[in-house]
Design an enzyme around this catalytic site. Structure first.
Site, PDB file in Angstrom:
ATOM      1  N   LYS A 116      54.284  35.629  17.147  1.00 30.68           N
ATOM      2  CA  LYS A 116      52.997  35.967  16.573  1.00 30.68           C
ATOM      3  C   LYS A 116      53.211  37.410  15.709  1.00 30.68           C
ATOM      4  CE  LYS A 116      49.598  32.972  18.373  1.00 30.68           C
ATOM      5  NZ  LYS A 116      48.900  32.767  17.117  1.00 30.68           N
ATOM      6  N   ILE A 434      47.819  17.232  30.501  1.00 31.81           N
ATOM      7  CA  ILE A 434      47.205  18.583  29.892  1.00 31.81           C
ATOM      8  C   ILE A 434      46.157  17.726  29.270  1.00 31.81           C
ATOM      9  CG2 ILE A 434      47.334  20.605  28.768  1.00 31.81           C
ATOM     10  CD1 ILE A 434      48.733  20.510  31.519  1.00 31.81           C
ATOM     11  N   SER A 436      46.178  15.768  25.819  1.00 33.12           N
ATOM     12  CA  SER A 436      46.556  14.572  24.777  1.00 33.12           C
ATOM     13  C   SER A 436      47.767  13.757  25.100  1.00 33.12           C
ATOM     14  CB  SER A 436      46.762  15.274  23.548  1.00 33.12           C
ATOM     15  OG  SER A 436      47.672  16.538  23.530  1.00 33.12           O
ATOM     16  N   GLU A 487      42.401  11.896  24.357  1.00 32.89           N
ATOM     17  CA  GLU A 487      42.074  12.605  22.875  1.00 32.89           C
ATOM     18  C   GLU A 487      42.355  12.117  21.802  1.00 32.89           C
ATOM     19  OE1 GLU A 487      42.944  16.992  23.132  1.00 32.89           O
ATOM     20  OE2 GLU A 487      42.817  16.954  25.442  1.00 32.89           O
ATOM     21  N   TRP A 564      40.661  30.918  16.977  1.00 33.85           N
ATOM     22  CA  TRP A 564      41.095  29.841  15.932  1.00 33.85           C
ATOM     23  C   TRP A 564      40.281  29.848  14.779  1.00 33.85           C
ATOM     24  CZ3 TRP A 564      44.405  26.368  19.383  1.00 33.85           C
ATOM     25  CH2 TRP A 564      45.478  26.828  20.266  1.00 33.85           C
ATOM     26  N   GLU A 608      46.252  35.538  23.307  1.00 32.61           N
ATOM     27  CA  GLU A 608      46.424  35.913  21.926  1.00 32.61           C
ATOM     28  C   GLU A 608      45.204  36.718  21.257  1.00 32.61           C
ATOM     29  OE1 GLU A 608      47.212  31.610  20.334  1.00 32.61           O
ATOM     30  OE2 GLU A 608      46.140  32.954  18.841  1.00 32.61           O
ATOM     31  N   HIS A 644      43.725  25.487  31.024  1.00 35.49           N
ATOM     32  CA  HIS A 644      44.780  25.470  30.754  1.00 35.49           C
ATOM     33  C   HIS A 644      45.340  26.494  29.846  1.00 35.49           C
ATOM     34  CE1 HIS A 644      48.920  23.866  28.900  1.00 35.49           C
ATOM     35  NE2 HIS A 644      48.274  23.764  27.914  1.00 35.49           N
ATOM     36  N   HIS A 697      57.933  20.123  24.220  1.00 37.25           N
ATOM     37  CA  HIS A 697      58.338  20.306  22.458  1.00 37.25           C
ATOM     38  C   HIS A 697      59.699  19.979  22.444  1.00 37.25           C
ATOM     39  CE1 HIS A 697      55.210  22.972  22.130  1.00 37.25           C
ATOM     40  NE2 HIS A 697      54.970  22.576  20.993  1.00 37.25           N
TER      41      HIS A 697
HETATM   42  N1  GLN Z   1      44.112  19.549  25.912  1.00 39.77           N
HETATM   43  C1  GLN Z   1      44.796  19.992  24.856  1.00 39.77           C
HETATM   44  C2  GLN Z   1      45.925  18.895  24.623  1.00 39.77           C
HETATM   45  O1  GLN Z   1      46.411  18.218  25.311  1.00 39.77           O
HETATM   46  C3  GLN Z   1      45.534  21.115  24.914  1.00 39.77           C
HETATM   47  C4  GLN Z   1      46.452  21.751  23.728  1.00 39.77           C
HETATM   48  C5  GLN Z   1      46.883  23.236  23.984  1.00 39.77           C
HETATM   49  O2  GLN Z   1      47.240  23.690  25.061  1.00 39.77           O
HETATM   50  N2  GLN Z   1      46.899  23.731  22.948  1.00 39.77           N
HETATM   51  O3  GLN Z   1      46.475  18.729  23.372  1.00 39.77           O
HETATM   52 ZN    ZN Z   2      49.081  24.003  25.924  1.00 36.12          ZN
END
Ligand code: GLN
Ligand code: ZN
Length: 757
Positions: A116, A434, A436, A487, A564, A608, A644, A697
């Site tokens: 960033k 987490i 999604s 999600e 954000w 952030e 998270h 990722h």
């Molecule tokens: N709950 C969100 C997901 O799983 C968390 C996303 C994130 O950490 N930016 O997509």
């Molecule tokens: Zn995350």
């Protein structure tokens, strides 16, 4: 008369033309010439827009095909040799290789790291240097763009990232000292500045944002050294640009550097003006950062006029420049495209901000129309503050009534833990994800079809239910302990909530560059935030109805929503955050009433929001943590609250993370091989924690043994009854086969660990 100037303009285009051209080029749909043609067109259009809005001087070399820090590295030949090699045959491919990686014809180059840009949501590429790094001027982009603008009749001021800030933004890959490279770098700057002088540039804006941050002795010394050395050579006049914070204790340093002018951010630090006026040598130009380059509100021109008057009492008009606080990179281009919004009269994007500066300059000269506009601006600010759109008396009353009691759960963690163990009956080392699951092409197409009216409400609903049900079946099949609904109904974790909360609005074209071709359209928080109706309860209840295992409710936390978005500037961020927290608190209570026993409140952006200056950090962390706690603490002891966080360094704020008082927190950490755990040598983290066991990722499916290895490491620092097992982050960017394989290995690792217990 004072000049109206600008420090930088958004590059992406009103309609994201640069994004479209870049992505077409990467796909092979257009060639390099076509890409360069679009880039040129955008530069020229943007200069024209700035002129039309009233700028006397336009910035050049603020444009880039990807990132201005990366451009600086290339300009000085400061890129690793593999890319330089490729540049000999294909410079554009080599440039994009540093940004995005490159794989072809036996060459495999990874992308540079991205991080960033100060406290913004813009990401730059981190130059990689070595202790014996050589620098040489490569190409002449700033000169070419200067000549291009001048040929069109613009008074143009090239923008360069300054040598000290460039080094401080870079990293050395061999442990060498970055600042030790300064004596080799400065002559190359001198070379470039000399050439800009030859080309006819009168001024150069040289960005040194670090001058407005906490500086160690070595950095202060570097500043003195670099600018003394440049003063020995022939250069255009140098405007040292500082922004994002006040100069504070660095003021004597900044004003003593032998430059010809200084830019200060009077939006972030209005108190700075008097001190600067006291310190600034008589021969300097002072650039006043008067309108907010980081937000989208019309400025209070009356207040800004007051600053100008004060400056003029000490400095003659021709030594003053009127400018935005920082580059306008961080705002969209044209608020004219948002005329359908009710709050449109309150908005100023890049073009409107320059027009505001024009008004200020004209008003300072006594122009009657401009003076009337300044007076009208005051009325507008007042009207906005008291507008029915903004003020919700119920919300204000609730805020006034709220005490610190709201931040407290019924019992402390130890007692909650026992109750939760009884109601949830989870195995040791519980597994979860987490939130999604894959946003497949099908999911995205269905959403697009629904939005376009091609899929009916009920068809879309059925589609999402099927996706959710399938996700539940898959998780049960994998034998995960705490499930998520996936999600699928969400496009973006902030937008989903912003669209359902009062006080938020969304623009049509309010795009801001995040990195490269990637843009975001931040919501605008314009008014008191409230929740007209439950936002997630129906989905969570439905998902819970499909399984006996606990289904996690999934919310975006107040700090992340704030971070954000473009946030209203008529009250403190803390206050706005608290309003969001209260709305979320109601959602937590409703989820619980609907039978949801585990609720996750994501705060990936908590870190952030950390202020740039150390002295401001504790105050921020205090209200950020308080807001999270307000959101969570409506839950009964039996209800397990998760949070998270990801993609940031959490070690140094781990006590604030603990103070959030979540029952369980999952934190991304696998990329650093669990470096996070270092924090726990000194600090006894009290509650449940899931250090991510694999990097989501990467398309590479992790091995069970890799995850076990990380878990063994985690076990050396954490108690067995603390440790949760989960991936690093949400899985929306992956595809199902990868996700199934990875999660199956993850559950395998958990079972192996339990066997040993
Ligand atoms: N709950 C969100 C997901 O799983 C968390 C996303 C994130 O950490 N930016 O997509
Ligand atoms: Zn995350």
């Amino acid at each position: 008369m004072s000049q109206v100037t600008n420090l930088g303009f958004p590059r992406i285009g009103r309609r994201r033309e640069l994004k479209i051209a870049l992505e077409s080029y990467w796909k092979g749909a257009i060639d390099a010439d076509a890409l360069h043609a679009t880039a040129r067109e955008l530069r020229q259009r943007h200069w024209q827009l700035q002129r039309e809005a009233g700028a006397d001087v336009v910035p050049v070399n603020d444009f880039t095909l990807y990132d201005h820090v990366l451009d600086t590295a290339w300009l000085f030949g400061a890129v690793p040799s593999g890319y330089l090699e490729l540049a000999k045959t294909d410079p554009l491919a080599a440039y994009f290789a540093t940004a995005r990686g490159y794989k072809s014809a036996g060459r495999d180059l990874r992308a540079l790291e991205m991080t960033k840009w100060f406290d913004t949501n813009y990401h730059y590429l981190v130059p990689e240097l070595t202790r014996d790094q050589a620098f040489a001027l490569c190409g002449g982009k700033p000169i070419a763009e200067f000549l291009e603008a001048r040929a069109l009749g613009h008074e143009a001021r090239p923008v360069l990232l300054g040598p000290v800030s460039f080094l401080l933004l870079s990293k050395t890959v061999d442990g060498g000292d970055r600042l030790a490279l300064l004596d080799k770098l400065v002559p190359v700057y001198a070379d470039l500045l000399g050439k800009l002088a030859d080309a006819g540039a009168e001024w150069v804006q040289i960005d040194e944002p670090f001058l407005a941050l906490d500086l160690c002795d070595a950095a202060q010394h570097a500043y003195r050294y670099a600018y003394a050395a440049l003063a020995e050579t022939r250069t255009p006049k140098l405007l040292l640009a500082t922004y994002f914070s006040g100069l504070d204790e660095n003021l004597p340093l900044a004003t003593s550097l032998p430059a010809h002018g200084l830019h200060v951010d009077l939006v972030r630090a209005p108190h700075l003006l008097d001190a600067v006026l006291d310190h600034l040598p008589d021969d300097r130009v002072l650039s006043l950062g008067l309108v907010d380059g980081r937000n989208i509100w019309r400025a209070d021109l009356h207040a800004a006029s007051g600053l100008i008057k004060r400056a003029r009492a000490a400095v003659s008009a021709h030594r003053l420049q009127l400018a935005p606080s920082c580059s306008l990179l961080h705002v969209p281009i044209d608020a004219g495209m948002e005329s359908a919004l009710e709050i449109h009269p309150w908005l100023a994007f890049a073009c409107e901000k320059i027009a505001e500066l024009r008004t200020l300059a004209d008003a300072a000269e006594g122009d009657t129309a401009a003076l009337a506009a300044v007076a009208a601006s005051r009325e507008l600010q007042k009207a906005r503050r008291t507008s029915k759109l903004v003020v919700n008396p119920g919300v204000r009353e609730r805020l006034k009534q709220s005490s610190t009691q709201l931040q407290r759960r019924g019992s402390d963690y130890a007692a909650r833990k026992l109750r939760q163990a009884q109601t949830l009956a989870l195995p040791v080392y519980p597994t979860t994800t987490i939130g999604s699951f894959p946003q497949t092409a099908e999911v995205r197409h269905a959403r697009a079809a629904y939005r376009a009216g091609k899929l009916s409400e009920s068809e879309y609903q059925t589609f999402l239910e099927n996706e959710t049900a399938q996700a539940v079946r898959i998780q049960e099949g994998l034998d995960i302990d705490v499930l998520v609904h996936g999600e699928f109904e969400r496009n973006d974790m902030v937008e989903y909530f912003g669209e359902q909360l009062d006080g938020f609005v969304f623009t049509k074209q309010g795009w801001v560059q995040s990195y490269g071709s990637r843009c975001v359209k931040p919501p605008i928080i314009y008014g008191d935030v409230s929740r007209p109706r439950p936002m997630t309860v129906a989905w969570s209840r439905y998902a819970q109805s499909l399984t006996k295992r606990p289904m996690k409710g999934m919310l975006t936390g107040p700090v992340t929503m704030l971070q954000w978005s473009f946030v209203r500037d008529d009250q403190s961020r803390a206050e706005t955050c608290k309003q969001i927290a209260l709305a979320l608190r109601d959602e937590v209570v409703d989820l619980e009433a609907a039978g949801i026993r585990v609720i996750q409140i994501d705060e990936p952006a908590l870190r952030e929001g950390l202020p740039l200056r150390h002295k401001d950090r504790d105050a921020y962390l205090a209200w950020a943590v308080a807001c999270f706690r307000i959101a969570a603490a409506g839950a009964r002891d039996e209800t397990q609250i998760h949070s998270h966080m990801c993609y940031a360094e959490f070690n140094d704020i781990i006590d604030a993370v603990a103070a959030m008082d979540a029952d369980v927190i999952s934190i991304e950490t696998s990329r650093s091989r669990m470096e996070l755990l270092e924090a726990f040598t000194k600090f006894q983290y009290p509650s449940g924690i899931g250090p991510g066991v694999y990097d989501i990722h990467s398309p590479h499916v992790p091995e069970q043994t890799d995850m076990l290895e990380l878990l063994y490491k985690a076990r050396t620092r954490l108690k067995p009854d603390q440790l949760w097992i989960n991936p690093d982050c949400g899985l929306k960017t992956r595809d199902w086969p990868e996700v199934k394989a990875a999660l199956s290995a993850m559950v395998g690792a958990a079972k192996a660990l339990r066997q040993e217990a």
